[in-house]
Design a protein around this motif. Structure first.
Motif, PDB file in Angstrom:
ATOM      1  N   ILE A   6     -56.502 -13.896  20.100  1.00  0.00           N
ATOM      2  CA  ILE A   6     -55.219 -13.327  19.680  1.00  0.00           C
ATOM      3  C   ILE A   6     -55.549 -12.161  18.753  1.00  0.00           C
ATOM      4  CG2 ILE A   6     -53.161 -13.660  18.246  1.00  0.00           C
ATOM      5  CD1 ILE A   6     -52.807 -15.131  20.804  1.00  0.00           C
ATOM      6  N   ILE A   7     -54.946 -11.015  19.029  1.00  0.00           N
ATOM      7  CA  ILE A   7     -55.076  -9.845  18.165  1.00  0.00           C
ATOM      8  C   ILE A   7     -53.658  -9.503  17.710  1.00  0.00           C
ATOM      9  CG2 ILE A   7     -55.869  -7.457  17.954  1.00  0.00           C
ATOM     10  CD1 ILE A   7     -57.638  -8.027  20.488  1.00  0.00           C
ATOM     11  N   ALA A   8     -53.443  -9.394  16.391  1.00  0.00           N
ATOM     12  CA  ALA A   8     -52.079  -9.230  15.904  1.00  0.00           C
ATOM     13  C   ALA A   8     -52.012  -8.301  14.705  1.00  0.00           C
ATOM     14  CB  ALA A   8     -51.505 -10.602  15.532  1.00  0.00           C
ATOM     15  N   GLY A   9     -50.915  -7.543  14.645  1.00  0.00           N
ATOM     16  CA  GLY A   9     -50.671  -6.639  13.531  1.00  0.00           C
ATOM     17  C   GLY A   9     -49.342  -5.933  13.710  1.00  0.00           C
ATOM     18  N   PHE A  10     -49.171  -4.819  13.027  1.00  0.00           N
ATOM     19  CA  PHE A  10     -47.989  -3.986  13.190  1.00  0.00           C
ATOM     20  C   PHE A  10     -48.167  -3.100  14.408  1.00  0.00           C
ATOM     21  CE2 PHE A  10     -47.823  -4.185   8.361  1.00  0.00           C
ATOM     22  CZ  PHE A  10     -46.740  -5.048   8.324  1.00  0.00           C
ATOM     23  N   GLY A  11     -47.058  -2.725  15.043  1.00  0.00           N
ATOM     24  CA  GLY A  11     -47.121  -1.724  16.102  1.00  0.00           C
ATOM     25  C   GLY A  11     -47.699  -0.441  15.534  1.00  0.00           C
ATOM     26  N   GLY A  12     -48.552   0.211  16.270  1.00  0.00           N
ATOM     27  CA  GLY A  12     -49.179   1.443  15.808  1.00  0.00           C
ATOM     28  C   GLY A  12     -50.556   1.242  15.203  1.00  0.00           C
ATOM     29  N   GLN A  13     -50.995  -0.011  15.026  1.00  0.00           N
ATOM     30  CA  GLN A  13     -52.323  -0.274  14.465  1.00  0.00           C
ATOM     31  C   GLN A  13     -53.408  -0.363  15.535  1.00  0.00           C
ATOM     32  OE1 GLN A  13     -51.300  -3.841  11.926  1.00  0.00           O
ATOM     33  NE2 GLN A  13     -52.535  -2.688  10.444  1.00  0.00           N
ATOM     34  N   TRP A  35     -54.929 -10.122  29.970  1.00  0.00           N
ATOM     35  CA  TRP A  35     -54.415  -9.442  28.776  1.00  0.00           C
ATOM     36  C   TRP A  35     -52.906  -9.572  28.815  1.00  0.00           C
ATOM     37  CZ3 TRP A  35     -51.507  -4.686  28.751  1.00  0.00           C
ATOM     38  CH2 TRP A  35     -51.289  -4.154  27.483  1.00  0.00           C
ATOM     39  N   LEU A  36     -52.316 -10.138  27.774  1.00  0.00           N
ATOM     40  CA  LEU A  36     -50.876 -10.371  27.746  1.00  0.00           C
ATOM     41  C   LEU A  36     -50.310  -9.824  26.440  1.00  0.00           C
ATOM     42  CD1 LEU A  36     -48.453 -11.714  29.183  1.00  0.00           C
ATOM     43  CD2 LEU A  36     -49.012 -13.795  27.902  1.00  0.00           C
ATOM     44  N   PRO A  37     -49.591  -8.683  26.502  1.00  0.00           N
ATOM     45  CA  PRO A  37     -49.029  -8.106  25.283  1.00  0.00           C
ATOM     46  C   PRO A  37     -47.725  -8.778  24.873  1.00  0.00           C
ATOM     47  CG  PRO A  37     -48.494  -6.723  27.150  1.00  0.00           C
ATOM     48  CD  PRO A  37     -49.355  -7.853  27.679  1.00  0.00           C
ATOM     49  N   SER A  38     -47.424  -8.708  23.583  1.00  0.00           N
ATOM     50  CA  SER A  38     -46.153  -9.200  23.051  1.00  0.00           C
ATOM     51  C   SER A  38     -45.727  -8.264  21.932  1.00  0.00           C
ATOM     52  CB  SER A  38     -46.327 -10.624  22.518  1.00  0.00           C
ATOM     53  OG  SER A  38     -45.129 -11.059  21.907  1.00  0.00           O
ATOM     54  N   TYR A  39     -44.570  -7.653  22.109  1.00  0.00           N
ATOM     55  CA  TYR A  39     -44.075  -6.673  21.132  1.00  0.00           C
ATOM     56  C   TYR A  39     -42.895  -7.239  20.367  1.00  0.00           C
ATOM     57  CZ  TYR A  39     -46.587  -3.292  24.027  1.00  0.00           C
ATOM     58  OH  TYR A  39     -47.544  -2.609  24.725  1.00  0.00           O
ATOM     59  N   GLY A  46     -43.094  -2.393  14.089  1.00  0.00           N
ATOM     60  CA  GLY A  46     -42.713  -3.785  14.292  1.00  0.00           C
ATOM     61  C   GLY A  46     -43.953  -4.630  14.510  1.00  0.00           C
ATOM     62  N   THR A  47     -43.759  -5.904  14.734  1.00  0.00           N
ATOM     63  CA  THR A  47     -44.910  -6.772  14.968  1.00  0.00           C
ATOM     64  C   THR A  47     -45.370  -6.649  16.412  1.00  0.00           C
ATOM     65  OG1 THR A  47     -43.485  -8.629  15.497  1.00  0.00           O
ATOM     66  CG2 THR A  47     -44.223  -8.429  13.203  1.00  0.00           C
ATOM     67  N   ALA A  48     -46.641  -6.794  16.609  1.00  0.00           N
ATOM     68  CA  ALA A  48     -47.223  -6.727  17.948  1.00  0.00           C
ATOM     69  C   ALA A  48     -48.434  -7.640  17.996  1.00  0.00           C
ATOM     70  CB  ALA A  48     -47.642  -5.294  18.272  1.00  0.00           C
ATOM     71  N   ASN A  49     -48.611  -8.310  19.117  1.00  0.00           N
ATOM     72  CA  ASN A  49     -49.833  -9.075  19.311  1.00  0.00           C
ATOM     73  C   ASN A  49     -50.145  -9.123  20.792  1.00  0.00           C
ATOM     74  OD1 ASN A  49     -49.053 -11.912  20.458  1.00  0.00           O
ATOM     75  ND2 ASN A  49     -47.583 -11.559  18.808  1.00  0.00           N
ATOM     76  N   CYS A  50     -51.381  -9.441  21.089  1.00  0.00           N
ATOM     77  CA  CYS A  50     -51.759  -9.632  22.482  1.00  0.00           C
ATOM     78  C   CYS A  50     -52.732 -10.787  22.560  1.00  0.00           C
ATOM     79  CB  CYS A  50     -52.330  -8.361  23.100  1.00  0.00           C
ATOM     80  SG  CYS A  50     -53.885  -7.796  22.421  1.00  0.00           S
ATOM     81  N   ALA A  51     -52.682 -11.426  23.714  1.00  0.00           N
ATOM     82  CA  ALA A  51     -53.605 -12.509  24.016  1.00  0.00           C
ATOM     83  C   ALA A  51     -54.579 -11.992  25.065  1.00  0.00           C
ATOM     84  CB  ALA A  51     -52.850 -13.726  24.543  1.00  0.00           C
TER      85      ALA A  51
END
Length: 182
Positions: A6-13, A35-39, A46-51
């Motif tokens: 899991i990689i997670a942070g703010f959108g734009g990072q 690869w599965l993004p989640s915005y 905003g928050t963003a993460n991907c698996a």
């Protein structure tokens, strides 16, 4: 080998780019990947993460509920995912934006002041790549060379001039882990 990330942070990072790079690198190496993004509601800020799943076998599901690794770039991501890392797993924390400490003793924790290090290199936008370099050196899930080759796919052609600074950032993160200075 099965690595669930899991990689997670703010959108734009650069959260999504990090995930794409690992997935493309895995494909280049002939591994099974997803690869599965989640915005969150906003793309930038905003928050963003991907698996990301990388395996020696075909990947059956892109869903990651108990990651073997979590790379967290901000406080909300730390709060959400730190407890989900499976025992024996890895937590990589961007201490530039995360002001909490994990109290877990059943995982490996790598703390990196990624923004300060990126500023030393001369580009604050490559903090994500420093964290990715630390992850790659610790996990060996894919090679740094494959990630650098994947930059050509993830970065648009008009951004290929940034490949060199991204290489330096990956090397910086890897060096931190090799020297155990973090």
């Amino acid at each position: 080998m099965l690595e669930e990330i899991i990689i997670a942070g703010f959108g734009g990072q650069g959260v999504m780019s990090m995930g794409q790079l690992v997935a493309y690198a895995g494909m280049l190496e002939g591994k099974g990947v997803s690869w599965l993004p989640s915005y969150g509601p906003e793309q930038r800020g905003g928050t963003a993460n991907c698996a990301v799943v990388v395996s020696d076998e075909p990947v059956g599901s892109p869903l990651v509920t108990r990651p073997s690794t979590a790379i967290v770039l901000n406080n909300p991501s730390f709060d959400k995912f730190e407890s989900h890392v499976r025992p024996g797993g890895l937590l990589i924390v961007n201490t530039s934006l995360v002001n909490r400490k994990s109290t877990r003793t059943d995982i490996t924790i790598i703390e990196v002041d990624a923004t300060a290090l990126a500023n030393e290199i001369g580009n604050s936008r490559i903090a994500n790549m420093i964290l990715l370099g630390a992850f790659l050196e610790h996990s060996k899930v894919v090679s740094e060379d494959s990630v650098i080759e994947s930059l050509k796919k993830v970065l648009s052609p008009n951004k290929h001039h940034l490949i060199d600074v991204n290489k330096r950032a990956l090397n910086k993160g890897a060096t931190l882990v090799m020297e155990k200075t973090i």
